[in-house]
Design an enzyme around this catalytic site. Structure first.
Site, mmCIF file in Angstrom:
data_model
loop_
_atom_site.group_PDB
_atom_site.id
_atom_site.type_symbol
_atom_site.label_atom_id
_atom_site.label_comp_id
_atom_site.label_asym_id
_atom_site.label_seq_id
_atom_site.Cartn_x
_atom_site.Cartn_y
_atom_site.Cartn_z
ATOM 1 N N ASP A 1 1.438 3.144 -3.495
ATOM 2 C CA ASP A 1 0.374 3.951 -4.099
ATOM 3 C C ASP A 1 -0.186 5.031 -3.180
ATOM 4 O OD1 ASP A 1 0.438 2.465 -6.495
ATOM 5 O OD2 ASP A 1 -0.746 0.885 -5.542
ATOM 6 N N HIS A 2 0.171 4.999 -1.924
ATOM 7 C CA HIS A 2 -0.423 5.929 -0.958
ATOM 8 C C HIS A 2 0.690 6.624 -0.188
ATOM 9 C CE1 HIS A 2 -2.965 7.272 2.455
ATOM 10 N NE2 HIS A 2 -3.920 7.252 1.552
ATOM 11 N N PHE A 3 1.250 7.584 -0.617
ATOM 12 C CA PHE A 3 1.156 8.301 -1.880
ATOM 13 C C PHE A 3 2.480 8.179 -2.584
ATOM 14 C CE2 PHE A 3 -1.876 10.431 0.954
ATOM 15 C CZ PHE A 3 -3.033 10.366 0.198
ATOM 16 N N VAL B 1 2.527 7.185 3.045
ATOM 17 C CA VAL B 1 1.748 7.441 4.263
ATOM 18 C C VAL B 1 0.850 6.237 4.500
ATOM 19 C CG1 VAL B 1 -0.031 8.922 5.289
ATOM 20 C CG2 VAL B 1 1.776 9.939 3.901
ATOM 21 N N HIS C 1 0.812 -1.227 0.000
ATOM 22 C CA HIS C 1 0.000 0.000 0.000
ATOM 23 C C HIS C 1 0.845 1.275 0.000
ATOM 24 C CE1 HIS C 1 0.489 -1.215 4.227
ATOM 25 N NE2 HIS C 1 0.625 0.071 4.448
#
Length: 163
Positions: free
Chosen positions: A33-35, A40, A30
Site C-alpha cells: 500500500d505504500h505506494f 517505499v 506495508h
C-alpha cells in the site's frame, strides 16, 4: 509490542551505543500500500525501528527496572527513500540518562548512504503513569525485543576461552 522493526543487533555497547539492522522485504505487508507499484518504506516505520533500538539501549542502561516510553523525536531529517531489498542500519548513541528519562541521537543508513538522522527523547514512567489496565511488567522489554537484546548481549560478550 505488536511490531518489531529490527531484525538483529550487530553491535551493543552498554550505556553508550547500539547498532541494529532491518532487512526490507517486498513480502512485508506495508509495501503493498505504500505506494502501489512503487514500494517505499514508510518513514514512520523507519523511525520506529530507530526508537526501538534506542529504547533497548536506554532500558538496558537502567537494568530494565523502569518502563521506557518514546516521548519525543526532534529534528528528523530524511535524506532519501528506502525500498525492498535494502538493509537499514540503525545506530543510536546515548547522550543523557537521568531519573526522568534519556536522550539519544540516531541515524539510519542504507547501502552506506545516510537515510535519516534524529534526536530521540524517552521518558521513564511509573506504574501510576501507565494507562488504566496496563500491567506494570516493563511492557516494552518483553517478547521479541527481549530476544533481540539477548542476541545483542551474546554478540558483545567476550569470546570464551578455548578449552
Amino acid at each position: 509490542m505488536r511490531w518489531t522493526w529490527i531484525d538483529r543487533f550487530v553491535a551493543f555497547e552498554p550505556k553508550k551505543s547500539a547498532v541494529a539492522v532491518k532487512n526490507l522485504s517486498l513480502a512485508e505487508d506495508h509495501f503493498a500500500d505504500h505506494f502501489p507499484g512503487v514500494p517505499v518504506m514508510p518513514g514512520t516505520l523507519i523511525l520506529e525501528g530507530l526508537a526501538q533500538t534506542g529504547g533497548i539501549l536506554v532500558g538496558h542502561a537502567n537494568n530494565f527496572e523502569k518502563n521506557v516510553v518514546l516521548a519525543k523525536m526532534s529534528g528528523a531529517k530524511f535524506h532519501r527513500e528506502t525500498a525492498p531489498g535494502e538493509q537499514l542500519t540503525y545506530t543510536t548513541t546515548l547522550l543523557d540518562l537521568n531519573d526522568t528519562g534519556a536522550r539519544v541521537t540516531g541515524t539510519v543508513h542504507a547501502g552506506g548512504e545516510l537515510v535519516v538522522e534524529v534526536e530521540i527523547m524517552f521518558a521513564h514512567v511509573s506504574p501510576a503513569q501507565l494507562p488504566p489496565g496496563m500491567p506494570d511488567s516493563k511492557f516494552v522489554f518483553s517478547g521479541e525485543l527481549a530476544y533481540l537484546l539477548k542476541m545483542a548481549e551474546a554478540a558483545t560478550a567476550p569470546p570464551a576461552a578455548a578449552p
